[in-house]
Design a protein around this motif. Structure first.
Motif: not given
Lengths: 134, 451
Positions: B123, B125, B127, B153, B155-156, B164-165, B167, B184, B214-216, B450
């Motif tokens: 997981p 990802h 941009f 970013f 997302t384990p 958890a997240l 970035e 983040r 945001h940064h996406g 992305r």
């Protein structure tokens, strides 16, 4: 002779599978420990519903039936589904459903995984609960 | 002489086997080119499993053929010299049905193996975007080509309740250096769909745009954020990040869904004219407190989200002695309409700030934007108007490098090259007020992806 037959069969097979798949019934199934309603299915597969009572839900995509599921249940294309999950992951840290490759594998996964929900086209639904049929 | 039924069965078996081999061979060949050891290992394992299942299925086909042959050669069924290989109608139908089921399973299995092999299972990802124009989209003093940002970013997958997240963002600053931000870093406990508590650094949940994009950049229609909503180190005048605790969730009510956010964290400071979110904590223990209440509508208004938000914080300007302080009270409303055809976003912010040092008094400022987009296949033309009227007697805005009033008009078009990449062209006219009264026009191009 065999080579020509093979070529013809290979050429026609995708169309035939497509026709068969389009006409097939689709069953949304869950592990027996999960209790959700038909109205919850969309929220489950778009990450808006992650719990059923105290059970953590694990939606699983079945590659073999995904196109049918998106068309009949979520009523969206694969591109929109992908973008929806990208946004969901980025905004909320939720992971998209893992993938299984066939009805048989999906059925086996849902049977053995607490909280799992998915969809199949095969009639055999033993060991799982059928939430809805499309 | 081989019986007709066996010829047909052998033919079926042969093309099924050939199909399996061809289909399996394709992903093997493709992945050989990737030189990715981990993925190859996973692929090999999956292929081994698939081949084992195919062997089992082939054995079952043989078994079924043997049954057919046996039924056809049973005494009394034919003339005696020439066997009658036609099985009973029911048995034939059953065999045909079983063979079709086997073929369908094999087809699904091989197709699935090929597609799943492309899923890295990690997981991670991100941009990225680059651009070119007569000005830099963020720092207008620069011209021509620029590097936007590279954002990862993660997302384990953790337990049922722990989330958890993380970035990490690489971007070019106004001095040309590459800055790395831990955008983040939040770890949360999810009690239910209606309540998740996060701790760490997160995107401050005011309005809509800040948390939605945001940064996406690839998932945003427009080429850049509204200027007053830019990131703190790129001229934004609001605290885009907060370090603290954030309670968030949603609850469905019929066709509608109610969302909420409540947060408390370190109050920000101003250093070198830029807002800083005080990652390690702040020296005076002051806090930012805020909330956001939203409603996602359904039925005929499906795709529409409306909401209100507010926060208050005490800001220090650490470049001055004694510190210049301001109590910031911000509140506002937003609406976003996102459907297959339209994307409209509008946000309003009001500030009733109070100077805690220097010239005392309350100052009222306003900012907002409205953006309209129309999705026409791969093209999404859009228009945006944004304006900020920021009182320069307000310590909060006066201490910030880009804390001046402005307005900007923009017309643009987004072209989706494919599912994961987009080209954007924007023509904009900007007028700065209060300080330099500069006016400039921009023609900007951006390539955003992305992954």
């Amino acid at each position: 002779m065999l080579g020509r037959s093979l070529t013809v069969v290979l050429a026609l097979l995708p169309a035939a599978i497509g026709v068969l798949a389009h006409g097939a019934d689709l069953y949304v199934i869950c592990n027996p420990g999960v209790s959700i309603s038909k109205a919850d299915i969309r929220d489950v597969f778009l990450g808006d519903k992650q719990f059923a009572a105290s059970v953590k839900l694990t939606p699983v995509d079945n590659i073999a039936a995904q196109a049918l599921f998106l068309e009949r249940v979520l009523k969206m294309g694969a591109a929109k589904y992908s973008i929806a999950w990208t946004k969901k992951s980025f905004r909320e840290g939720v992971n998209p459903p893992p993938l299984e490759g066939s009805d048989a594998e999906t059925l086996a996964y849902v049977r053995r995984t607490p909280g799992a929900c998915s969809y199949i086209t095969m009639v055999d639904t033993s060991g799982v609960v059928v939430v809805s049929r499309y | 002489m081989q019986p007709p039924t066996n010829i047909r069965s052998n033919g079926t078996r042969n093309w099924v086997a050939a199909l399996v081999v061809l289909t399996l061979a394709h992903p093997v060949a493709s992945h050989g080119a990737t030189a990715d050891a981990d993925r190859l290992t996973v692929l090999e394992k999956k292929l081994d499993q698939s081949l084992q299942m195919i062997r089992d299925l082939s054995a079952r086909v043989h078994e079924l053929e043997a049954q057919v042959a046996q039924q056809g050669t049973q005494p009394g069924r034919g003339s005696g010299e020439v066997p009658n290989y036609a099985p009973p109608a029911v048995a034939k139908a059953d065999t045909t049905q079983r063979l079709e089921a086997v073929e369908q399973t094999v087809t699904q299995l091989t197709a699935g193996a090929a597609q799943r092999a492309e899923d890295p299972g990690l997981p991670l990802h991100g941009f990225a975007d680059v651009g070119v124009g007569n000005h830099n989209a963020t720092f207008p003093e620069y011209k021509l080509a620029d590097v936007g940002s590279l954002d990862f970013f993660l997302t384990p997958r953790l337990g049922a309740h722990t989330r958890a997240l993380f970035e990490l963002n690489f971007e070019v600053g106004d001095d040309g250096s590459v800055d790395v931000d831990l955008e983040r870093a939040q770890i949360g406990y999810q009690f239910a769909d209606s309540a998740t508590i996060w701790l760490g650094r997160f995107h401050t949940p005011y309005g809509y745009y800040n948390t939605a994009f945001h940064h996406g950049q690839q998932i945003a229609t427009s080429l850049r954020r509204p200027r007053f909503l830019q990131f703190e180190d790129q001229g934004g005048v609001l605290p885009a990040h907060t370090v603290g605790a954030w309670l968030t969730g949603s609850k469905r009510a019929g066709d509608q869904r109610v969302t909420y956010d409540l947060y408390v964290g370190n109050s920000q400071r101003i250093t070198d004219g830029t807002l800083d979110m005080n990652n390690p904590g702040n020296t005076h223990g002051t806090t930012i407190v805020g909330g956001n209440l939203g409603l996602l509508l359904g039925g005929a208004l499906d795709g529409l989200k409306v909401g209100v938000h507010a926060f208050t914080t005490r800001i220090e300007d650490q470049d001055r002695v004694p510190f210049i302080l301001a109590r910031v009270r911000a509140y506002g409303a937003y609406a976003a309409y996102d459907t297959d055809r339209w994307e409209h976003i509008a946000e309003l912010y009001f500030f009733d700030d109070y100077n805690l040092s220097g010239q005392p008094g309350t100052h009222r400022s306003e900012a907002g934007f409205a953006q309209f987009g129309y999705r026409a296949g791969s093209f999404t033309p859009y228009a945006r108007y944004e304006r900020a009227a920021l009182q320069q007697g307000d310590n909060f805005f006066a201490a910030q490098t880009l804390g001046s009033s402005y307005f900007r008009e923009a017309l643009g078009v987004r072209f989706d090259v494919d599912l994961k990449s987009a080209l954007k062209l924007e023509l904009a006219h900007t007028h700065d007020g209060d300080r330099d009264f500069a006016t400039y026009d921009e023609a900007l191009l951006q390539y955003a992806i992305r992954f």
